[in-house]
Motif scaffolding. Structure first.
Motif, short mmCIF file in Angstrom:
data_model
loop_
_atom_site.label_atom_id
_atom_site.label_comp_id
_atom_site.label_asym_id
_atom_site.label_seq_id
_atom_site.Cartn_x
_atom_site.Cartn_y
_atom_site.Cartn_z
N ARG A 146 56.72 -6.05 82.92
CA ARG A 146 55.29 -5.79 82.95
C ARG A 146 54.94 -4.83 84.09
N VAL A 147 53.91 -4.04 83.89
CA VAL A 147 53.33 -3.26 84.98
C VAL A 147 52.51 -4.21 85.84
N VAL A 148 52.79 -4.22 87.13
CA VAL A 148 52.10 -5.12 88.05
C VAL A 148 51.03 -4.39 88.84
N HIS A 149 51.31 -3.15 89.21
CA HIS A 149 50.41 -2.43 90.11
C HIS A 149 50.64 -0.94 89.96
N GLU A 150 49.61 -0.15 90.20
CA GLU A 150 49.72 1.31 90.08
C GLU A 150 49.01 1.97 91.26
N VAL A 151 49.61 3.02 91.81
CA VAL A 151 49.01 3.78 92.90
C VAL A 151 48.83 5.22 92.44
N VAL A 152 47.57 5.70 92.49
CA VAL A 152 47.27 7.10 92.19
C VAL A 152 47.12 7.80 93.53
N LEU A 153 48.06 8.68 93.85
CA LEU A 153 48.18 9.16 95.22
C LEU A 153 47.16 10.23 95.61
N ASN A 154 46.43 10.79 94.66
CA ASN A 154 45.38 11.74 95.05
C ASN A 154 43.99 11.11 94.98
N ASP A 155 43.95 9.79 94.83
CA ASP A 155 42.69 9.06 94.74
C ASP A 155 42.63 8.06 95.90
N GLU A 156 41.75 8.32 96.87
CA GLU A 156 41.66 7.46 98.05
C GLU A 156 41.37 6.00 97.69
N ARG A 157 40.64 5.79 96.60
CA ARG A 157 40.30 4.42 96.20
C ARG A 157 41.54 3.62 95.82
N SER A 158 42.62 4.33 95.47
CA SER A 158 43.86 3.67 95.08
C SER A 158 44.79 3.42 96.27
N LEU A 159 44.48 4.06 97.41
CA LEU A 159 45.37 3.99 98.57
C LEU A 159 44.94 2.88 99.50
N LEU A 160 45.24 1.66 99.13
CA LEU A 160 44.83 0.48 99.89
C LEU A 160 45.93 0.07 100.85
N ASP A 161 45.54 -0.37 102.05
CA ASP A 161 46.53 -0.85 103.02
C ASP A 161 47.18 -2.15 102.56
N GLU A 162 46.38 -3.02 101.94
CA GLU A 162 46.87 -4.31 101.48
C GLU A 162 46.85 -4.35 99.96
N VAL A 163 47.92 -4.84 99.37
CA VAL A 163 48.01 -4.95 97.92
C VAL A 163 48.08 -6.42 97.53
N ASN A 164 47.19 -6.82 96.64
CA ASN A 164 47.22 -8.14 96.03
C ASN A 164 47.11 -7.93 94.53
N ALA A 165 48.15 -8.25 93.80
CA ALA A 165 48.17 -7.96 92.37
C ALA A 165 48.82 -9.11 91.63
N ALA A 166 48.57 -9.17 90.33
CA ALA A 166 49.13 -10.24 89.51
C ALA A 166 49.28 -9.76 88.07
N CYS A 167 50.17 -10.41 87.35
CA CYS A 167 50.32 -10.16 85.92
C CYS A 167 50.92 -11.41 85.28
N GLU A 168 50.98 -11.41 83.96
CA GLU A 168 51.60 -12.53 83.24
C GLU A 168 52.78 -12.03 82.42
N PHE A 169 53.87 -12.80 82.47
CA PHE A 169 55.05 -12.54 81.66
C PHE A 169 55.19 -13.63 80.61
N GLN A 170 55.89 -13.34 79.53
CA GLN A 170 56.34 -14.38 78.62
C GLN A 170 57.80 -14.65 78.90
N ALA A 171 58.15 -15.92 79.06
CA ALA A 171 59.54 -16.30 79.25
C ALA A 171 60.30 -16.09 77.94
N LEU A 172 61.38 -15.34 77.98
CA LEU A 172 62.17 -15.05 76.78
C LEU A 172 63.20 -16.12 76.51
N VAL A 173 63.62 -16.82 77.58
CA VAL A 173 64.62 -17.89 77.47
C VAL A 173 64.22 -19.01 78.43
N SER A 174 64.83 -20.15 78.28
CA SER A 174 64.59 -21.27 79.19
C SER A 174 65.58 -21.23 80.34
#
Length: 291
Positions: free
Chosen positions: A193-221
């Motif tokens: 999964r994509v967890v986080h993205e940084v757009v390097l010419n956009d100051e709004r994307s250049l955060l000092d602290e990153v807090n991100a989340a996503c959900e995966f599906q477990a393929l096996v036990s």
């Protein structure tokens, strides 16, 4: 010195050692992708373009750029490799066109002239350990005018969860591990999964602290105890880079706690870290949604 330390120097010094520079210069995938992006951006601007490289190392990319633009500024802090670049530039007779600046890219005065293409290849996996985000943030804010192109343009951070061996007889050692050629990969247990993205010419994307989340599906036990981090880099439209041994190798990081999952479970993955910090100080945790 182990190879993992070789790829995780202490960035405060700005020094890699000439053996590391030699290894990077030998990385054809890395060098060709960077050159292709630089040439494409400068040709899009035209021969009057002004190019600036932050952390130029041996100067290979700044020297390449000098063939396609009017003026080049190249910033390097390490005195040893700065001398290598200086000798090379003088030998090629480029000292008038290519201005080599000794200093930290976070502190040196930004050139008075405009900057059309800003190139900064201070990349580490997920942009955690190297100062790339902070450096580009500073130059975007301090530039006398708009910067037409920032290279790279975008970094897409991806993960999957899995299992790796941390137990050996009665020992348990949990540590970050760059996945170089020959290193056994983790046993992948979820989709990617994509967890986080940084757009390097956009100051709004250049955060000092990153807090991100996503959900995966477990393929096996089984027991999930690690995440494998990788990054897709967009240097320029249609010019992408994934991973090599010298630049942004996929990296295995331990989860804060092991997690038992069943096939089909929805697993929430949460990350927290600061740019220009150690991977060991980042938080990577997972839990089954709804459990």
């Amino acid at each position: 010195m182990t190879r993992s330390l070789h790829h995780n120097p202490r960035y405060a010094s700005g020094s890699f050692g000439l053996s590391y520079h030699l290894e990077m210069l030998s990385d054809i995938e890395r060098v060709d992708r960077c050159k292709h992006a630089i040439k494409s951006a400068l040709q899009a601007v035209g021969p009057d373009a002004v190019f600036c490289e932050l952390g130029c190392g041996t100067g290979i990319f700044s020297i390449f750029a000098a063939h396609y633009c009017r003026k080049v500024y190249a910033v390097e802090n390490d005195p040893v490799v700065f001398s290598v670049a200086e000798r090379h530039i003088q030998k090629l007779g480029l000292s008038q066109k290519l201005e080599l600046i000794r200093g930290d890219a976070l502190d040196v005065p930004i050139p008075e002239d405009r900057i059309d293409v800003l190139f900064c290849e201070m990349m580490s996996i997920w942009l955690v350990t190297e100062p790339q985000v902070k450096v580009i943030q500073r130059w975007l804010r301090g530039s006398k005018g708009p910067i037409t192109y920032v290279i790279p343009q975008r970094v897409i951070n991806i993960a999957e969860l899995g299992q790796v061996d941390y137990h050996f007889d009665d020992l348990e050692i949990k540590a970050d591990l760059p996945q170089f050629s020959g290193i056994r990969p983790p046993r992948v247990m979820t989709e990617s999964r994509v967890v986080h993205e940084v757009v390097l010419n956009d100051e709004r994307s250049l955060l000092d602290e990153v807090n991100a989340a996503c959900e995966f599906q477990a393929l096996v036990s089984g027991c999930v105890n690690c995440a494998r981090l990788s990054s897709v880099v967009e240097f320029f439209p249609d010019i992408t880079f994934f991973s090599t041994d010298t630049l942004m190798p996929s990296t295995i990081v331990p989860l804060s706690e092991e997690l038992w999952v069943k096939e089909g479970d929805r697993v929430r993955f949460e990350v927290s870290y600061s740019h220009r910090s150690e991977l060991s100080s980042a938080s990577f945790r997972a839990f089954v949604a709804g459990r």
